[in-house]
Design an enzyme around this catalytic site. Structure first.
Site, PDB file in Angstrom:
ATOM      1  N   VAL A 288     159.300 153.866  19.277  1.00 55.01           N
ATOM      2  CA  VAL A 288     159.866 152.605  18.760  1.00 55.01           C
ATOM      3  C   VAL A 288     160.011 151.582  19.872  1.00 55.01           C
ATOM      4  O   VAL A 288     159.690 150.425  19.711  1.00 55.01           O
ATOM      5  CB  VAL A 288     161.226 152.822  18.083  1.00 55.01           C
ATOM      6  N   CYS A 289     160.456 152.068  21.047  1.00 54.33           N
ATOM      7  CA  CYS A 289     160.622 151.148  22.174  1.00 54.33           C
ATOM      8  C   CYS A 289     159.306 150.487  22.481  1.00 54.33           C
ATOM      9  O   CYS A 289     159.254 149.312  22.781  1.00 54.33           O
ATOM     10  CB  CYS A 289     161.015 151.876  23.443  1.00 54.33           C
ATOM     11  N   GLY A 290     158.253 151.292  22.455  1.00 57.34           N
ATOM     12  CA  GLY A 290     156.932 150.763  22.747  1.00 57.34           C
ATOM     13  C   GLY A 290     156.675 149.559  21.882  1.00 57.34           C
ATOM     14  O   GLY A 290     156.262 148.508  22.362  1.00 57.34           O
TER      15      GLY A 290
END
Lengths: 180, 175
Positions: free
Chosen positions: B56-58
């Site tokens: 998700v951070c990506g």
């Protein structure tokens, strides 16, 4: 914070839209031609469109994540250049079917396969005629809460559920039935 | 999803709009540090996220990376902060072709996240949180997203646009 509504309504004069203007439901996708999930989604959407026929419209806007997908911007521009010659959806499908081959030379090859006017295509492509429109697509997505690709909107509201074929079809049919 | 977000918001201890943004100095590369107060005069977006390389951070950093020109048009800087070490940040930054700095809240671990009220003690990582700090160092927007949900950028852009234009302010002070 979760602004779920589409800030720029689908409009057939600026957007690529499949299906009848008066269809009770509009499905909009923000997508990236180099995104593997979008490729998957394109197949699913194709089936859903076929199944629901005249009951729905499908629109596509560009959301290229150019820093992780180095070919996404030019691919989007190629689709728009084809769109200027009324072959947007044909190019759209070719790009997803050939996602591993999106170099500029490939894009020109696809234009030839579609028998586009090549001098016009090349002029539009190399002058980046549609870069501004693609940026407008992208920013309209950012402002509407697109947080990755693909992101779907159904009649202006962001669709947060799974976009597997069964769930997406059932959701659309339910909304159509509610509006009857 | 929004009710989940609301719930998260209510239980969060994150610093709220109106609070002074605690200053910090963190490493971004082996030989370079970044301090919040060096941005004084322009708005800064603080993007706290749990970890480099988590899916998700990506998406979140990629999205902010892509929108960067829009933030810069509004004179804002973007800073990513997580508890990862600088070498991890360097690899992640290269992998994502990031054009904004990632700061390492590594030692003492999560110290800055704690000051902003967005540290998850049990997990040892920061929340997925956004802060908009104005040109005077005051927090103007604060949002904690459910940890698996990419918050998008619509909220922070709106908050940024509702700030007085910092370029005009700068001109005012120089005359």
């Amino acid at each position: 914070m979760m602004e779920l509504e589409l800030t720029l309504p689908v409009n057939s004069s600026r957007d690529h839209v499949l299906g009848p203007q008066k269809a009770p439901i509009t499905l909009l996708e923000y997508g990236d031609y180099e995104c593997p999930y979008c490729r998957q989604a394109n197949l699913i959407v194709g089936n859903v469109v076929q199944q629901l026929g005249d009951k729905m419209r499908f629109a596509f806007r560009n959301f290229p994540l150019t820093q992780i997908h180095p070919h996404a911007q030019h691919a989007a521009e190629a689709a728009e250049c084809a769109g200027a010659q009324n072959k947007f959806w044909e190019m759209h499908d070719i790009l997803y079917e050939n996602q591993q081959a999106l170099e500029d030379e490939n894009l020109l090859e696809y234009a030839e396969i579609l028998e586009l006017n090549m001098s016009r295509f090349q002029k539009d492509f190399y002058n980046h005629t549609f870069a501004g429109l693609i940026r407008e697509d992208f920013l309209s997505g950012v402002r509407s809460g697109v947080n990755g690709t693909p992101t779907f909107y159904i009649n202006r509201m962001r669709y947060n559920d799974s976009w597997d074929q069964e769930t997406l079809t059932r959701t659309l049919i339910d909304i159509i039935n509610e509006n009857l | 999803m929004s009710s989940q977000a609301d719930q998260q918001k209510q239980t969060s201890n994150a610093l709220q709009p109106g609070a002074t943004a605690p200053n910090f100095t963190l490493r971004t590369t082996p030989d370079k540090s970044v301090s919040l107060d060096q941005f004084r005069g322009n708005p800064v977006i603080l993007l706290f996220y749990p970890a480099d390389f988590s899916p998700v951070c990506g998406d979140e950093v990629s999205l902010y990376n892509e929108i960067l020109p829009e933030f810069q048009r509004l004179n804002a800087e973007v800073i990513g902060i997580s508890v990862d070490g600088i070498w991890c940040h360097l690899a992640f930054s290269k992998h994502k072709n990031l054009r904004f700095p990632l700061l390492s809240d590594f030692e003492p671990k999560g110290n800055v996240a704690q000051q902003y009220g967005v540290y998850r003690k049990n997990d040892g990582v920061s929340e997925r949180a956004l802060f908009l700090v104005d040109k005077d160092g005051v927090i103007r927007y604060s949002y904690v997203s459910p940890i698996r949900v990419n918050p998008g950028a619509d909220g922070i852009l709106k908050a940024l646009e509702s700030l007085p234009q910092s370029t005009e302010q700068k001109e005012d002070t120089s005359t």
